[in-house]
Every structure is written in structure tokens, then in C-alpha cells.
Design a protein around this motif. Structure first.
Motif, mmCIF file in Angstrom:
data_model
loop_
_atom_site.group_PDB
_atom_site.id
_atom_site.type_symbol
_atom_site.label_atom_id
_atom_site.label_comp_id
_atom_site.label_asym_id
_atom_site.label_seq_id
_atom_site.Cartn_x
_atom_site.Cartn_y
_atom_site.Cartn_z
ATOM 1 N N SER A 130 -9.007 -1.427 -8.283
ATOM 2 C CA SER A 130 -8.642 -1.343 -6.868
ATOM 3 C C SER A 130 -7.267 -1.949 -6.629
ATOM 4 C CB SER A 130 -9.660 -2.090 -6.020
ATOM 5 O OG SER A 130 -10.940 -1.612 -6.251
ATOM 6 N N ILE A 131 -7.101 -3.143 -7.121
ATOM 7 C CA ILE A 131 -5.836 -3.836 -6.931
ATOM 8 C C ILE A 131 -5.183 -3.990 -8.292
ATOM 9 C CG2 ILE A 131 -4.723 -5.904 -6.063
ATOM 10 C CD1 ILE A 131 -6.107 -4.583 -3.887
ATOM 11 N N TYR A 145 1.959 -6.760 -5.358
ATOM 12 C CA TYR A 145 0.814 -6.136 -5.995
ATOM 13 C C TYR A 145 0.537 -4.807 -5.318
ATOM 14 C CZ TYR A 145 -1.695 -8.378 -2.151
ATOM 15 O OH TYR A 145 -2.100 -8.801 -0.922
ATOM 16 N N ILE A 146 -0.309 -4.017 -5.941
ATOM 17 C CA ILE A 146 -0.476 -2.641 -5.500
ATOM 18 C C ILE A 146 -1.927 -2.405 -5.134
ATOM 19 C CG2 ILE A 146 -0.192 -0.228 -6.138
ATOM 20 C CD1 ILE A 146 1.897 -1.077 -8.119
ATOM 21 N N SER A 152 -5.030 10.175 -0.452
ATOM 22 C CA SER A 152 -3.758 10.774 -0.076
ATOM 23 C C SER A 152 -3.723 11.164 1.390
ATOM 24 C CB SER A 152 -3.502 11.992 -0.941
ATOM 25 O OG SER A 152 -4.545 12.904 -0.785
ATOM 26 N N ASN A 153 -4.885 11.260 2.029
ATOM 27 C CA ASN A 153 -4.874 11.630 3.441
ATOM 28 C C ASN A 153 -5.068 10.423 4.341
ATOM 29 O OD1 ASN A 153 -7.433 11.080 2.780
ATOM 30 N ND2 ASN A 153 -8.320 12.935 3.587
ATOM 31 N N ALA B 51 -1.005 5.000 -3.384
ATOM 32 C CA ALA B 51 -0.997 3.571 -3.694
ATOM 33 C C ALA B 51 0.025 2.848 -2.822
ATOM 34 C CB ALA B 51 -0.671 3.356 -5.164
ATOM 35 N N LEU B 52 -0.296 1.632 -2.530
ATOM 36 C CA LEU B 52 0.475 0.868 -1.555
ATOM 37 C C LEU B 52 0.934 -0.421 -2.212
ATOM 38 C CD1 LEU B 52 0.780 1.517 1.524
ATOM 39 C CD2 LEU B 52 -0.884 -0.256 1.884
ATOM 40 N N GLU B 53 2.227 -0.560 -2.379
ATOM 41 C CA GLU B 53 2.755 -1.805 -2.924
ATOM 42 C C GLU B 53 2.982 -2.777 -1.772
ATOM 43 O OE1 GLU B 53 6.048 -1.305 -5.447
ATOM 44 O OE2 GLU B 53 5.197 0.413 -6.494
#
Lengths: 240, 102
Positions: A130-131, A145-146, A152-153, B51-53
Motif C-alpha cells: 500500500s505504502i 513516500y508513495i 486511476s479513476n 500513485a501519490l507521492e
């Protein structure tokens, strides 16, 4: 001597491999002392480019006494130079030769492709959690961190607001007005106080007015599937 | 796949919507359709993600940043189901798939 038996796929494999090498942050305290003669990595390189692997190896090369070589090896099915492999049939293999010990692992990537984050998980440099904490963050001991969970929606306003609200402890707008936490809020525009997140997105307002997380999940599922969600019968002037 | 940012605050969401608009416009000129569905065709591949940084001032501090990141991750672990409920239809699809499919 250490025998590596359980390998994780993808980048996690690389990180688990490199966790055996002396880290920069350990500064003289080497938890693992392994003299590595040769490292051979055979990876499904569809998701992980050769450049990533090379960079990771080269980052650690300075800290090692013996130089590392990265080249196609003879016992591999596919060499490390191949960049386009099928998702479905490729196998993940790794052989680490430390002196006389040879460790093997083979995992089908098909089983692992859709495993990402049905439960919460976090890891260094793994695309299946997840992270993800990137390797640069781990080495510098600071950085970003990501969050890999959003689809995508996604609604970017909602996702970023929730992330900030959770990590920094900023109360959401409707949740701040609940006060006692009895779950009975009030629908309608309110003046924004200082230190609150201002949200216009309707799912957030619905979620903030609900009591628990599970009911929010049910409401959102019903909403997404086309049925009308349960109306909230809350009088407009309950709060003062 | 494309990257956006780095942006500050809510600017990222604006940029994302503008990029989606540009993508739709560019596809319209080529008579193509664009879907943002994470899994438009059922397949064995991983559903498309976004994905989100993320970093804050505390996580950027040298030395103490990694500890702050671990604190953030612990907070996110506690609020996981809340995030999942908000993260959209694709994630709910992914959750509802029985484990035999994998």
C-alpha cells in the motif's frame, strides 16, 4: 553464513537482498558480514527496468570491498538485458552466490500481480504494498513516500484531503462540528474555521456525517452501484 | 503513464483534472475514447492505479524524516478502511474479488 530462503518479488527482492549488505546508516556496525563474490539477479523486467537494478547495485558498490559485476549469466533462462517479458509466463528467480552457498527462489508473477494492498502493508521499494518508501528516502533518511492505493479513476481532491487529514491530524470540516462524536451532524454550508480542511466533495461530507467507517463503506458502495443511498434524516437546526 | 508535480496542496488535484481534460481533448481529435476505469477489460493484469507521492515538512528534515514517515504510516494503517472507502470504485472492485481468482 546466511542462507536466503524466502524471497519477495520484484523490488522487494532487491531490497531484501541488499538488506544483507552493510548499510551506510549502520556506520561501522555491520550486522551482516558476507563476502560476496558474485551476485546474479534474474528478474521479470517488465515492471522494473534495467536502469533501476543497475542504479541500486551501483549505489551499494562503493560500500562493498569487492566490486560487483552486472552481466548476463549463463545459468539464467533470461538474461538481465531483456527488457520486455510477458507478465504471465515469466518466473522470478534469484540466485545469490556467496562463497559456496547458492540460494534459489522461483515465484510466478501471475500470482502476485493483483495482490497489492487488499490489506494494509508498507515496504521499502516494493510495488506490491500500500505504502512504498523509496530507496532514496531510506538512504537519505528523509524525503517522501508513495501511497499506491488510489485507482486511476480517483477523485484527487478527496484523496489528497484524506491523506493530509490523516497524517497531520487536521480535522475534516463536518467532523469538527460533531463535537461529542455522536454522529449527528448537520447538512448545509457552514463558515470555515481556521485550521479546518474545506471540502466540497460530497462523499467526504457524507462520510464525515456518519458514525463509523463501515457504514461509510456501505453507503459509498450503494452509491457507486447506482442505487440511491439511504437518506440521512437529520434536522437542519440540531446544532445550536 | 505520466507524472505530475511536484505541487503544493490542492494544486495537484487541479493539475490532474487539467491533464485529464487535455487527454480527453487530444483523444477526441483522433476519434478515440478514453476511460479512466482501472479495469475496463477483466484481465489478470494489475488494475491501473494512480500513485501519490507525498511528503511534508517534517518528513523532509534530515535525520528525523524517516521516523516521521513511520509515524505517518502507523496513522494510515489505523485509518485504512476509511481511505479505502473513499478511494473509489476501482479499489472496491479489487477488494471484492475472491481470493481464488488470484
Amino acid at each position: 553464513m546466511t542462507v536466503i530462503t524466502d524471497f519477495q518479488p520484484g523490488r522487494k527482492l532487491i531490497s531484501s537482498l541488499f538488506s544483507l549488505l552493510p548499510l551506510k546508516e549502520n556506520k561501522g556496525v555491520h550486522k551482516f558480514k558476507i563476502h560476496i563474490d558474485k551476485i546474479a539477479l534474474i528478474l521479470p523486467l517488465s515492471q522494473y527496468s534495467v536502469g533501476d537494478v543497475k542504479r541500486l547495485v551501483l549505489m551499494r558498490e562503493q560500500e562493498l570491498s569487492t566490486p560487483l559485476t552486472l552481466k548476463p549469466c549463463t545459468f539464467a533462462h533470461r538474461s538481465i538485458c531483456s527488457t520486455s517479458m510477458s507478465h504471465l509466463d515469466c518466473k522470478l528467480q534469484c540466485k545469490v552466490i556467496t562463497g559456496k552457498i547458492i540460494c534459489k527462489s522461483s515465484v510466478s508473477t501471475q500470482d502476485l500481480l493483483r495482490q497489492r494492498s487488499r490489506e494494509f502493508s508498507s515496504g521499502y521499494g516494493s510495488k506490491l504494498t500500500s505504502i512504498m518508501i523509496p530507496h532514496s528516502t531510506r538512504l537519505n533518511r528523509c524525503g517522501h513516500y508513495i501511497d499506491q492505493r488510489p485507482a486511476s479513476n480517483m477523485d484527487p481532491y478527496l484523496v489528497t484531503a484524506l491523506l493530509v487529514s490523516t497524517t497531520l491530524g487536521v480535522p475534516l470540516r463536518a467532523a469538527a462540528h460533531n463535537g461529542g462524536g455522536n454522529g449527528h451532524g448537520s447538512i448545509g454550508p457552514r463558515p470555515v474555521e481556521q485550521g479546518e480542511l474545506y471540502l466540497q466533495s460530497s462523499p467526504v461530507q457524507k462520510m464525515c456525517q456518519l458514525d463509523g467507517c463501515v457504514s461509510a463503506l456501505v453507503l459509498l458502495t450503494a452509491h457507486e452501484s447506482g442505487e440511491s443511498p439511504t437518506p440521512l434524516h437529520i434536522p437542519a437546526d440540531t446544532v445550536e | 503513464m505520466y507524472h505530475l508535480g511536484p505541487c503544493v496542496g490542492v494544486g495537484l488535484a487541479d493539475e490532474l483534472w487539467v491533464s485529464r481534460y487535455l487527454l480527453l481533448r487530444a483523444a477526441e481529435m483522433q476519434n478515440l475514447n478514453v476511460t479512466f476505469d482501472p479495469e475496463p477489460v477483466p484481465s489478470n493484469l494489475q488494475p491501473l492505479s494512480c500513485a501519490l507521492e507525498y511528503s511534508t515538512f517534517e518528513t523532509q528534515q534530515p535525520g528525523s524524516g524517516i521516523d516521521q514517515i513511520h509515524k505517518h504510516i502507523e496513522l494510515l494503517r489505523q485509518n485504512h478502511i476509511r481511505h479505502v472507502a473513499a478511494y473509489g470504485k476501482g479499489y472496491l472492485q479489487r477488494l471484492s474479488i475472491p481470493s481464488q481468482v488470484f
